[in-house]
Design a protein around this motif. Structure first.
Motif, PDB file in Angstrom:
ATOM      1  N   CYS A 148       8.354  14.276  10.316  1.00 58.95           N
ATOM      2  CA  CYS A 148       7.526  13.099  10.567  1.00 58.95           C
ATOM      3  C   CYS A 148       6.306  13.536  11.374  1.00 58.95           C
ATOM      4  O   CYS A 148       6.439  14.074  12.472  1.00 58.95           O
ATOM      5  CB  CYS A 148       8.359  12.081  11.339  1.00 58.95           C
ATOM      6  SG  CYS A 148       7.477  10.571  11.686  1.00 58.95           S
ATOM      7  N   ALA A 188       3.060   9.440   9.946  1.00 62.89           N
ATOM      8  CA  ALA A 188       3.230   8.331  10.884  1.00 62.89           C
ATOM      9  C   ALA A 188       2.090   8.280  11.888  1.00 62.89           C
ATOM     10  O   ALA A 188       2.284   7.954  13.049  1.00 62.89           O
ATOM     11  CB  ALA A 188       4.586   8.432  11.579  1.00 62.89           C
ATOM     12  N   LEU A 216       4.307   5.469   6.441  1.00 65.11           N
ATOM     13  CA  LEU A 216       5.034   4.323   6.998  1.00 65.11           C
ATOM     14  C   LEU A 216       4.603   3.054   6.259  1.00 65.11           C
ATOM     15  O   LEU A 216       3.451   2.932   5.856  1.00 65.11           O
ATOM     16  CB  LEU A 216       4.694   4.133   8.484  1.00 65.11           C
ATOM     17  CG  LEU A 216       5.269   5.119   9.494  1.00 65.11           C
ATOM     18  CD1 LEU A 216       4.927   4.644  10.906  1.00 65.11           C
ATOM     19  CD2 LEU A 216       6.777   5.252   9.349  1.00 65.11           C
TER      20      LEU A 216
END
Lengths: 200, 200
Positions: free
Chosen positions: B85, B144, B172
Motif C-alpha cells: 500500500c 493510497a 482506494l
C-alpha cells in the motif's frame, strides 16, 4: 500491533501529555521533530533541560526568574515599587505587559482560591504578598485576578486581608471589551458597564 | 523590555516553532514544562534526543524504524508481502492501521509530486518502490495517496511506472464518507459515489 518503533511512540506520548495536545497532534509533532536537523532537535531538548534547571520563582513577586536572583521586573529601577498588581498566573503578567500601560510591580499568586478544587489561601503565594505590604512602601494594590467567580472571591479575600495595612486596594474596571459588540455582551457585563459609565 | 528570564523565552520560542503552535500556546506549554517534576521534564527532553538518535527510515518501506533494522510491519511474518500500500506520509500508515482492515505491507513516499512546491519524482522514495516491485513477489500495489489533485497525479504517475512489471495497481474507493451527510457531500464525491455504486 505497534506499527512505529517504541522510541517514536514514547516521544508521541510525551507530546500528548502537554495541555491542549491530542493524540493526532502529538504524532504530528513527533514527525516534525524527527524531520528536524540533529542540532535543532538537540537544541529543543536542551532548552527544556536548561529552563527547568535555571528557572525558579522570584523571591519577591513569585513570577519566573533566573536562578536565585530577582526577576527582570523586580530588578528594574524604572518600575514603580509603590504599586503592586496581583495576578493569578505568570501568563497574566505577560498579558498586562503587552498592554504597555502598567509601570508598577507584580505579585503572582499561582492560582486562585477554589474550594471546589481544594485550593485554599495557604496553597497560594498570599503570605509573601502580606509580608510585602506589611513591610511598607506599597501604596496601591491592584487586584487583577480574572473576572470569574473564583477570581472575584480571591480578590475580595485579599482586599480584606490587606486593607488593615492602610494600602489602597483597587480592582480592574469591568465593562464592554474594546472592539466587541454590544449585542453579544452578557447582562452582567452591560450592568457593570452602565454602572461604571464616565462623562465624555 | 523582557519580563521573563531568557531561558524561559528560549523554551517558548522552541515550542512556537512546532507546527500548529502559536505564540500563546507556546507560552502555555513552557509554563506547563516548568511546572513538571524535574524527572518528568528530563524524560521529555530525553525522549526527543533518543527518538532523534535511534529512529531512521526502514530500508524496505521507508516508514519509521529503530536503528538499521526493518520496521515492525516489514519484520512481521504475519503481514502479506505480496500486497504493498503506497502512502504519502507515515501518518497515513497510522490511519490505515487504525482501521484494522489491511494486512499487507506499506511503502511511504514522504510527500507527493507537486510542481508548485518544486517536488519532483526524484525527491520522493519512488526509486525504492520500483526496485521492490521489480524484484518480484509483489502482486498488488494499492495507491493510497490523498484524493487531492496532487495525490491523484502521483497515483497516476506511479501506476504508469509500475504496470509494465505486471503488477495489479489499484486505487482506494471514492464515495460518501461513512457517517457523513449526503447534503454536505460535494458534486465530485457524489458523482464518484454514484459511479461506484454496488448491488445490495
Amino acid at each position: 500491533m505497534e506499527y512505529f518503533p517504541p522510541a517514536l511512540e514514547a516521544l508521541t506520548e510525551q507530546f500528548a501529555r502537554l495541555p491542549g495536545v491530542g493524540k493526532k497532534s502529538a504524532q504530528r509533532l513527533s514527525f516534525f521533530v524527527l524531520g528536524l536537523p540533529d542540532e535543532e532537535a538537540r537544541a529543543f531538548a536542551e532548552a527544556i533541560v536548561t529552563a527547568k534547571r535555571t528557572i525558579s520563582l522570584c523571591p519577591v513577586c513569585r513570577s519566573f526568574t533566573e536562578g536565585e536572583g530577582l526577576c527582570p521586573i523586580c530588578q528594574s529601577s524604572k518600575r514603580d515599587e509603590s504599586t503592586v498588581c496581583v495576578v493569578a498566573d505568570p501568563k497574566d503578567v505577560a498579558a498586562l505587559e503587552r498592554s504597555r500601560e502598567y509601570n508598577g510591580r507584580y505579585h503572582v499568586l499561582h492560582g486562585v482560591i477554589s474550594p471546589m478544587n481544594h485550593v485554599g489561601p495557604d496553597d497560594l503565594h498570599i503570605k509573601e504578598l502580606v509580608e510585602r505590604v506589611s513591610a511598607g512602601g506599597v501604596q496601591e494594590v491592584i487586584m487583577a485576578t480574572n473576572p470569574t467567580t473564583e477570581g472575584e472571591a480571591t480578590a475580595m479575600y485579599l482586599s480584606r486581608l490587606l486593607k488593615p495595612f492602610g494600602v489602597k486596594v483597587t480592582r480592574l474596571a469591568y465593562g464592554v471589551p474594546v472592539g466587541g459588540q454590544l449585542e453579544f455582551a452578557d447582562d452582567a457585563t452591560l450592568t457593570r458597564a452602565l454602572e461604571g459609565r464616565r462623562e465624555m
